[in-house]
Design an enzyme around this catalytic site. Sequence first.
Site, PDB file in Angstrom:
ATOM      1  N   ASP A  26       0.862  -1.176   0.000  1.00 16.21           N
ATOM      2  CA  ASP A  26       0.000   0.000   0.000  1.00 16.21           C
ATOM      3  C   ASP A  26       0.902   1.230   0.000  1.00 16.21           C
ATOM      4  OD1 ASP A  26      -2.518   1.360   0.200  1.00 16.21           O
ATOM      5  OD2 ASP A  26      -2.021   1.780   2.290  1.00 16.21           O
ATOM      6  N   ASP A  28      -0.317   5.125   0.693  1.00 16.40           N
ATOM      7  CA  ASP A  28      -0.645   6.097   1.733  1.00 16.40           C
ATOM      8  C   ASP A  28      -0.573   5.452   3.107  1.00 16.40           C
ATOM      9  OD1 ASP A  28      -1.363   8.411   0.086  1.00 16.40           O
ATOM     10  OD2 ASP A  28      -3.025   7.172  -0.604  1.00 16.40           O
ATOM     11  N   ASP A 225      -1.309  -0.585   6.111  1.00 18.67           N
ATOM     12  CA  ASP A 225      -1.511   0.065   7.408  1.00 18.67           C
ATOM     13  C   ASP A 225      -2.968   0.025   7.856  1.00 18.67           C
ATOM     14  OD1 ASP A 225      -2.230   1.960   5.303  1.00 18.67           O
ATOM     15  OD2 ASP A 225      -2.465   3.431   6.927  1.00 18.67           O
TER      16      ASP A 225
END
Length: 342
Positions: A26, A28, A225
């Site tokens: 990922d 961001d 995250d």
Amino acid sequence: MSQRSRTGPSGSVTALSEAYDTALLDLDGVVYAGGEAIDHAVDSLLVAQRGGMRLAYVTNNALRPPDAVAAHLRELGLSADADAVINSAQAVARLISEQVPAGSRVLVIGGEGLRVALRERGLEPVDSADDDPAAVVQGYGGPELPWGRFAEACYAIARGVPWFASNTDLTIPSGRGIAPGNGAAVEVVRIATGAEPQVAGKPLPPMHRETILRTGARKPLVVGDRLDTDIEGAFNGAVDSLLVLTGVTDAAQLLVARPEHRPTYVDADLRGLLIGQPEVSPVGEAFVCSEWTAAVRDGELVLDGDGDVLDGLRALCAAAWSRAGDGVFDGETAKALTRLGL
């Protein structure tokens, strides 16, 4: 990872970058936040790549096309080309192309990333509900997306045009904090129309399919995250995952994770790719990780020991998830997290 209840983070004798052939990263909250590289991210990824691990950047953010994302990654110091970037715009464009005739017009509520992905699938982006679109697609359009774009979506959907969304992430990390994501914008249209979109992005299967088709990964590791997108997406795809604590998920949320939100591994940041992960072992009704021992007593998580706070967190996860089983741990966690300074 099989689709079963995970009772605690797993261990790995070898570095994760050696145990898996491809990292599905990922962006961001993992590689960057607000456009700036997260501490240790670039150096860790370069080391993993030099060691033979392939890097693919998989994002639900449909705003920018892959070549723009790759250019940004190179500015940060990474080695990346457009083929290494997979976004939810590509996944939703494939989904639409399977349901409408080639060359169809598609009303775009979002940014350039959606337009590029639609053209790649032989579809024509348009801007008005009066352009006779065969579908409506909605993706993150940045903070300046005009309110009138939502109205165009509503006009078309009210006429029976099928509605697609790249993703439904309610929030997105920024350099100043947590900002509204595409999911918040999707809710605007949902409330106004009463309709439900077909969604392509993480954690749903169309995104995982797009990622595997484009990378050819045989033993991938999802790195993210967010529990509800990255980790659940890995669960749905039956692959292993690494949660890094550099984005929206904190330790308290991790302890009360549902089975589909429990990562295989947990680490502070992307340096976790370069090391083996310690084992968490059951000892009676307790769980031991390195010098820490965690258990549930009278409905409260308790922790004893000393050492790396992440090992303490791993032990706590094992205790909480084991007690919760297929549900959510509903006991007291605050004292144990305070013990770790988390």
